[in-house]
Design an enzyme around this catalytic site. Structure first.
Site, PDB file in Angstrom:
ATOM      1  N   GLU A 189       0.772  -1.229   0.040  1.00  0.00           N
ATOM      2  CA  GLU A 189       0.129   0.082   0.096  1.00  0.00           C
ATOM      3  C   GLU A 189       0.699   1.206  -0.059  1.00  0.00           C
ATOM      4  O   GLU A 189       1.871   1.348   0.796  1.00  0.00           O
ATOM      5  CB  GLU A 189      -0.862  -0.044   1.097  1.00  0.00           C
ATOM      6  CG  GLU A 189      -1.518   1.435   1.726  1.00  0.00           C
ATOM      7  CD  GLU A 189      -2.569   1.822   0.389  1.00  0.00           C
ATOM      8  OE1 GLU A 189      -2.335   3.022   0.276  1.00  0.00           O
ATOM      9  OE2 GLU A 189      -3.131   0.990  -0.281  1.00  0.00           O
TER      10      GLU A 189
ATOM     11  N   TYR B 147     -27.685   9.273   3.834  1.00  0.00           N
ATOM     12  CA  TYR B 147     -28.159   8.247   4.719  1.00  0.00           C
ATOM     13  C   TYR B 147     -27.026   8.373   5.888  1.00  0.00           C
ATOM     14  O   TYR B 147     -26.041   8.913   5.710  1.00  0.00           O
ATOM     15  CB  TYR B 147     -28.015   6.697   3.935  1.00  0.00           C
ATOM     16  CG  TYR B 147     -26.627   6.625   3.383  1.00  0.00           C
ATOM     17  CD1 TYR B 147     -25.542   6.498   3.938  1.00  0.00           C
ATOM     18  CD2 TYR B 147     -26.805   6.489   1.835  1.00  0.00           C
ATOM     19  CE1 TYR B 147     -24.660   6.146   3.279  1.00  0.00           C
ATOM     20  CE2 TYR B 147     -25.739   6.190   1.095  1.00  0.00           C
ATOM     21  CZ  TYR B 147     -24.440   6.222   1.699  1.00  0.00           C
ATOM     22  OH  TYR B 147     -23.324   5.988   1.007  1.00  0.00           O
TER      23      TYR B 147
END
Length: 403
Positions: free
Chosen positions: A38, A219
């Protein structure tokens, strides 16, 4: 985990996002080790909210992380609550609380991306994740592959999985750098602290406000502490495709001038919004060459209008791990089987997601009224059953039976 007697290949996963960590977790479930590379100095998912539909929740349960994930996720009672842009009139809504688990065996959740990432990370040994490793090249000559990193270091691998996103180095290495086309749309995202949000936005509901050339979804996430907003608008000359680019609240508000004051009040309460261009890419017909393959956005970036980007990366991970575990004697053939199982489904989702923008953004008029009538009569939970009932393990069993 399944015990293995065959010597396992060295597996490198490029990218420590949702797709990359899901891949490492499913490989470990199959008894296979991998190393995740990463580029960031720490694992932290940028962005904000996402929807975890039953097809993704099913895979989290298989990994044994669904219970922990639900500690911070919000279980939706209502989904596809479409509202008219001008006055918030509810055009249609779906009762998920009563139907979702009965139909598909799982509920639907909303969550902050970081909470999903943390759940997946819990199934990946810390020592198998190498942070600060920005891959700048992949050498494919020879029997093994060599990863080259920005700091000058290298790593060898027998299998390379490119889970490195829309700007994938692995995809460019395999198939050349193909420029994306301009979609004409951009997206805004923002988080609103729950105390600053109106009650209608704090409900466990996924609400979509639709109007001319625009729509906005909201939401709750983070256990209800925050309300996630994501909105879509004409891009104009804006072409930056980056999760770290930002806009101002005033720019966000300007796109929704004249909309229901409750909605613009919700936008006004947001922190600094993110903004990115939605660039268009044609589906790839194949993802693999030898022992190298693609996964998630690197393979099939899709417009977010069916909220399936993360879910499809998790499905990819489950199928890929299963194919490799069943084909250790020939990893290249295993990757071809993985590709064969996944390309038709992800291509279909790319296609239907692409078409949704036009439908949601109709100007007021005859077509818009016909759309609203269709939404009121539709049962989206049933209509999209082909998305939510999908089971990677069933796909793998069918593949094994066919062989």
């Amino acid at each position: 985990m399944t015990a293995r007697t065959t010597a396992a290949p060295r597996i490198a996963v490029l990218g420590g996002g949702i797709g990359g960590l899901a891949t490492a977790a499913f490989l470990r479930r199959e008894g296979l080790d991998s190393t995740v590379y990463e580029q960031a100095p720490r694992l932290a998912e940028v962005g904000a909210g996402l929807v975890v539909a039953p097809n993704a929740a099913r895979q989290l349960r298989r990994l044994g992380v669904l219970d922990a994930f639900r500690d911070r996720a919000v279980r939706l009672d209502t989904g596809w609550e479409f509202r008219r842009w001008q006055d918030g009139t509810v055009l249609s809504s779906e009762n998920l609380a009563d139907s979702c688990e009965r139909l598909y065996g799982e509920q639907t959740y909303t969550a902050h991306r970081a909470d999903l990432l943390a759940a997946l990370q819990s199934r990946v040994p810390a020592g198998s994740v190498r942070l600060g490793h920005e891959c700048v090249g992949l050498d494919t000559a020879g029997e093994a592959y060599t990863l080259r990193f920005a700091d000058g270091s290298t790593a060898g691998a027998d299998v390379v999985i490119g889970a490195d996103g829309v700007h994938s180095v692995v995809r460019d290495t395999l198939f050349g750098a193909a420029p994306a086309t301009y979609s004409g749309l951009c997206a805004f995202r923002a988080l609103v602290p729950a105390p600053s949000a109106p009650e209608f936005a704090r409900r466990p509901a996924q609400t979509l406000w639709i109007g001319p050339d625009h729509h906005l979804v909201h939401y709750p996430v983070s256990g209800g502490d925050l309300v996630n907003l994501v909105a879509f608008a004409p891009a104009g000359a804006y072409t930056t495709e980056s999760w770290t680019a930002t806009a101002t609240v005033e720019e966000f508000l300007a796109e929704f001038a004249g909309w229901d004051p409750r909605l613009t009040g919700l936008i006004r309460a947001a922190g600094t919004p993110g903004r990115w261009a939605l660039l268009d890419r044609d589906p790839l017909t194949h993802w693999s060459e030898g022992g190298v393959t693609l996964l998630g956005d690197a393979a099939h970036p899709m417009f977010p209008f069916f909220a399936q980007g993360a879910a499809q990366a998790i499905e990819d991970a489950a199928v890929l791990a299963g194919c490799l575990a069943r084909g250790l004697d020939d990893p290249a053939a295993a990757l071809r089987r993985y590709e064969g199982l996944r390309v038709p489904r992800t291509t279909r989702l790319q296609t239907v997601s692409h078409g949704r923008a036009h439908v949601n953004h109709l100007p007021d008029g005859t077509e818009q009224r016909a759309r609203d009538t269709a939404y009121a009569q539709e049962d989206p939970l049933l209509a999209n059953g082909w998305i939510y009932e999908y089971d990677p393990e069933a796909e793998l069993d069918r593949m094994a039976a066919a062989r």
